[in-house]
Write a protein that holds these residues in place. Structure first.
Motif, PDB file in Angstrom:
ATOM      1  N   ASN A  31      13.141  65.442  66.298  1.00  0.00           N
ATOM      2  CA  ASN A  31      13.940  65.353  65.075  1.00  0.00           C
ATOM      3  C   ASN A  31      14.773  64.083  65.077  1.00  0.00           C
ATOM      4  N   TRP A  32      15.219  63.679  63.886  1.00  0.00           N
ATOM      5  CA  TRP A  32      16.059  62.485  63.788  1.00  0.00           C
ATOM      6  C   TRP A  32      17.267  62.741  62.895  1.00  0.00           C
ATOM      7  N   PHE A  33      18.339  61.982  63.139  1.00  0.00           N
ATOM      8  CA  PHE A  33      19.630  62.143  62.459  1.00  0.00           C
ATOM      9  C   PHE A  33      20.212  60.748  62.270  1.00  0.00           C
ATOM     10  N   VAL A  34      20.948  60.560  61.172  1.00  0.00           N
ATOM     11  CA  VAL A  34      21.496  59.237  60.856  1.00  0.00           C
ATOM     12  C   VAL A  34      23.004  59.327  60.750  1.00  0.00           C
ATOM     13  N   ALA A  35      23.699  58.485  61.498  1.00  0.00           N
ATOM     14  CA  ALA A  35      25.155  58.374  61.401  1.00  0.00           C
ATOM     15  C   ALA A  35      25.491  57.128  60.593  1.00  0.00           C
ATOM     16  N   ALA A  96      26.026  48.832  59.153  1.00  0.00           N
ATOM     17  CA  ALA A  96      25.341  49.272  60.362  1.00  0.00           C
ATOM     18  C   ALA A  96      25.335  50.801  60.426  1.00  0.00           C
ATOM     19  N   VAL A  97      24.277  51.362  60.996  1.00  0.00           N
ATOM     20  CA  VAL A  97      24.166  52.800  61.176  1.00  0.00           C
ATOM     21  C   VAL A  97      23.711  53.057  62.609  1.00  0.00           C
ATOM     22  N   ALA A  98      23.634  54.331  62.948  1.00  0.00           N
ATOM     23  CA  ALA A  98      23.048  54.739  64.222  1.00  0.00           C
ATOM     24  C   ALA A  98      22.079  55.874  63.932  1.00  0.00           C
ATOM     25  N   VAL A  99      20.963  55.860  64.626  1.00  0.00           N
ATOM     26  CA  VAL A  99      19.959  56.915  64.470  1.00  0.00           C
ATOM     27  C   VAL A  99      19.854  57.659  65.789  1.00  0.00           C
ATOM     28  N   ALA A 100      19.982  58.987  65.728  1.00  0.00           N
ATOM     29  CA  ALA A 100      19.892  59.815  66.932  1.00  0.00           C
ATOM     30  C   ALA A 100      18.579  60.581  66.938  1.00  0.00           C
ATOM     31  N   PHE A 101      18.040  60.780  68.136  1.00  0.00           N
ATOM     32  CA  PHE A 101      16.857  61.624  68.364  1.00  0.00           C
ATOM     33  C   PHE A 101      17.226  62.698  69.373  1.00  0.00           C
ATOM     34  N   ASP A 102      16.617  63.879  69.213  1.00  0.00           N
ATOM     35  CA  ASP A 102      17.009  64.992  70.077  1.00  0.00           C
ATOM     36  C   ASP A 102      16.138  65.121  71.321  1.00  0.00           C
ATOM     37  N   ARG A 103      15.298  64.122  71.606  1.00  0.00           N
ATOM     38  CA  ARG A 103      14.522  64.058  72.849  1.00  0.00           C
ATOM     39  C   ARG A 103      14.553  62.626  73.366  1.00  0.00           C
ATOM     40  N   ARG A 104      14.622  62.452  74.674  1.00  0.00           N
ATOM     41  CA  ARG A 104      14.609  61.094  75.214  1.00  0.00           C
ATOM     42  C   ARG A 104      13.360  60.792  76.036  1.00  0.00           C
ATOM     43  N   ASP A 105      12.391  61.727  76.081  1.00  0.00           N
ATOM     44  CA  ASP A 105      11.138  61.426  76.771  1.00  0.00           C
ATOM     45  C   ASP A 105      10.215  60.668  75.813  1.00  0.00           C
ATOM     46  N   VAL A 106      10.696  59.492  75.385  1.00  0.00           N
ATOM     47  CA  VAL A 106       9.994  58.645  74.441  1.00  0.00           C
ATOM     48  C   VAL A 106      10.008  57.218  74.976  1.00  0.00           C
ATOM     49  N   LEU A 107       9.148  56.397  74.427  1.00  0.00           N
ATOM     50  CA  LEU A 107       9.127  54.972  74.740  1.00  0.00           C
ATOM     51  C   LEU A 107       9.985  54.243  73.712  1.00  0.00           C
ATOM     52  N   THR A 108      10.666  53.198  74.151  1.00  0.00           N
ATOM     53  CA  THR A 108      11.582  52.473  73.270  1.00  0.00           C
ATOM     54  C   THR A 108      11.397  50.968  73.434  1.00  0.00           C
ATOM     55  N   ILE A 117      28.004  61.194  71.771  1.00  0.00           N
ATOM     56  CA  ILE A 117      27.604  61.473  70.394  1.00  0.00           C
ATOM     57  C   ILE A 117      28.626  62.444  69.823  1.00  0.00           C
ATOM     58  N   GLU A 118      29.417  61.970  68.873  1.00  0.00           N
ATOM     59  CA  GLU A 118      30.503  62.767  68.319  1.00  0.00           C
ATOM     60  C   GLU A 118      30.247  63.075  66.854  1.00  0.00           C
ATOM     61  N   GLY A 119      30.751  64.206  66.418  1.00  0.00           N
ATOM     62  CA  GLY A 119      30.652  64.592  65.012  1.00  0.00           C
ATOM     63  C   GLY A 119      29.434  65.405  64.679  1.00  0.00           C
ATOM     64  N   ILE A 120      28.587  65.703  65.662  1.00  0.00           N
ATOM     65  CA  ILE A 120      27.394  66.507  65.426  1.00  0.00           C
ATOM     66  C   ILE A 120      26.989  67.134  66.750  1.00  0.00           C
TER      67      ILE A 120
END
Length: 425
Positions: A31-35, A96-108, A117-120
């Motif tokens: 999943n993805w989220f935008v701050a 500027a924004v920030a995008v969060a993902f709920d898994r880190r077993d990804v390539l970047t 990560i605050e506010g969520i």
């Protein structure tokens, strides 16, 4: 939902309406989220989310509205590095924004930096990617295994993936139609259906025999070998009753495509007898949903050798039309273009495979041709505004369509009927 993956490989995932990736194996959803500067935007809950297929292909673009602009997510799968699904992010807003993902077993593209990560509330392992104004970055989900690290160099771009999908789907046929309800939007919807079929979204033969035959017909026209599908095709054809209507009729035509490509002459003769005993069905006035929309459009472009058998659509008058690779007979297809010489349509055509006699009984009743290629002027269609011919110069030679490579599969069946009943075998 939209399916993503690479043809010829087993890994698949669904893309939700808000841009989450749901693998079909036991791997968790991504999943993805935008701050933004106002708040966290949860894509799964935002009413501002818009999603589309890029040119109708299996490449998705999802937009989340933030103050003064959009954050854009694009998802596509590539065969590189054992198979990857790329998530490309672009910040079209002025802040500027920030995008969060709920898994880190990804390539970047850049190493993941741990930051609070605050506010969520997000699960353990979530991470944030900063994204400046007009900036773009990518992450990737590996197929078949969970791993992290850098994205390999040289991974295919979104543009290359879109072109690849179009090249695959246009092996069957291609349309460049005037804009409108039955024009370019329908052409993109057909591309989408073919992408889903190529990724394995095929109806079961026992649940939807007509849908199965139509899907298999599209697969074969896109280059899929037909042989291992024969037992299921036989079952599907035998399940189609004589009173099943238009769906069954176009499904039997699709089955003929497959049998011709497979070299099954005896089975095709049996199928022709089945078709000959049927009462011709009336197609719906409006395009149906799903795979049936392909047969609906193609049957309005050519039925056997009859071009535009239902007549010239009113919103085509004065508009350019290009059609490539519409089946006309087993192993044969026609491509044609319509340009306009005043109020009269200038038609240019080219046939591949054994040429058939072309006609246009609903538009130009006096015209017939068995030539492999040619050009002609049809009479003014009803409803076309009279225009002096010299006010719209046309160079017919410049408009000649160049047929794309099409499969050698069959087409509509228009033959003398053997009165003796036969079995489909």
């Amino acid at each position: 939902m939209i399916t993503t993956g690479v043809t010829g490989r087993p890994w698949r995932a669904s893309i939700t309406d808000w841009g989450a990736i749901e693998p079909w194996d036991d791997v968790p959803t991504l999943n993805w989220f935008v701050a933004a500067d106002d708040r966290w935007h949860v894509a799964a809950e935002e009413s501002s989310v818009r999603q589309r297929r890029v040119e109708g292909t299996a490449v998705t673009e999802t937009r989340v509205r933030v103050p003064s602009g959009d954050v854009v997510q694009r998802i596509y799968s590539v065969a590189d590095a054992g198979g990857l699904t790329i998530v490309e992010l672009e910040n079209e807003s002025p802040m500027a924004v920030a995008v969060a993902f709920d898994r880190r077993d990804v390539l970047t593209e850049r190493p993941i930096v741990d930051m609070p990560i605050e506010g969520i509330d997000l699960p353990d392992g979530a991470f944030v990617v900063p994204l400046g104004h007009q900036a773009t970055t990518r992450i990737a989900l590996a197929h078949g295994e969970q791993r992290s690290g850098p994205i390999p160099a040289g991974v295919a771009t979104m543009t290359q993936v879109v072109r690849g999908w179009l090249s695959l789907t246009e092996r069957a046929s291609r349309f460049v139609l005037p804009d409108g309800e039955r024009g370019s939007l329908l052409a993109e919807a057909i591309t989408a259906e073919r992408c889903e079929v190529a990724l394995g979204s095929i109806p079961r033969a026992d649940d939807d025999p007509a849908g199965f035959a139509l899907a298999l017909g599209e697969l074969v026209r896109m280059g899929e070998p037909p042989d291992h599908w024969m037992p299921e095709l036989v079952d599907a054809v035998e399940a189609l009753g004589p009173d099943d209507g238009w769906d069954a009729e176009v499904a039997l035509v699709a089955a003929g495509h497959v049998l011709s490509a497979a070299g099954e002459r005896r089975a095709r003769r049996d199928l022709e007898r089945m078709v000959g005993r049927r009462t011709p069905a009336i197609a719906p006035d409006d395009p149906p949903d799903g795979l049936r929309s392909i047969a609906w459009l193609e049957s309005r472009l050519a039925r056997g050798g009859a071009l535009l058998p239902a007549g010239m659509p009113g919103d085509w008058l004065g508009q350019s039309v290009d059609v490539y690779g519409i089946p006309t007979a087993p192993g044969s297809a026609v491509s044609f273009a319509i340009r306009w010489h005043g109020e009269r349509p200038a038609v240019l055509w080219e046939q591949t495979g054994a040429p058939v006699e072309l006609s246009a009984p609903a538009v130009a009743p006096e015209w017939r041709s068995s030539e492999t290629k040619g050009e002609t002027l049809w009479p003014r269609p009803p409803g076309a505004e009279p225009v002096a011919p010299d006010t719209i110069p046309v160079d017919p030679d410049a408009a000649t369509p160049t047929p794309e490579a099409t499969s050698a599969s069959g087409a509509d069946i228009d033959i003398d009927v053997d009165p003796e009943p036969g079995s489909f075998s």
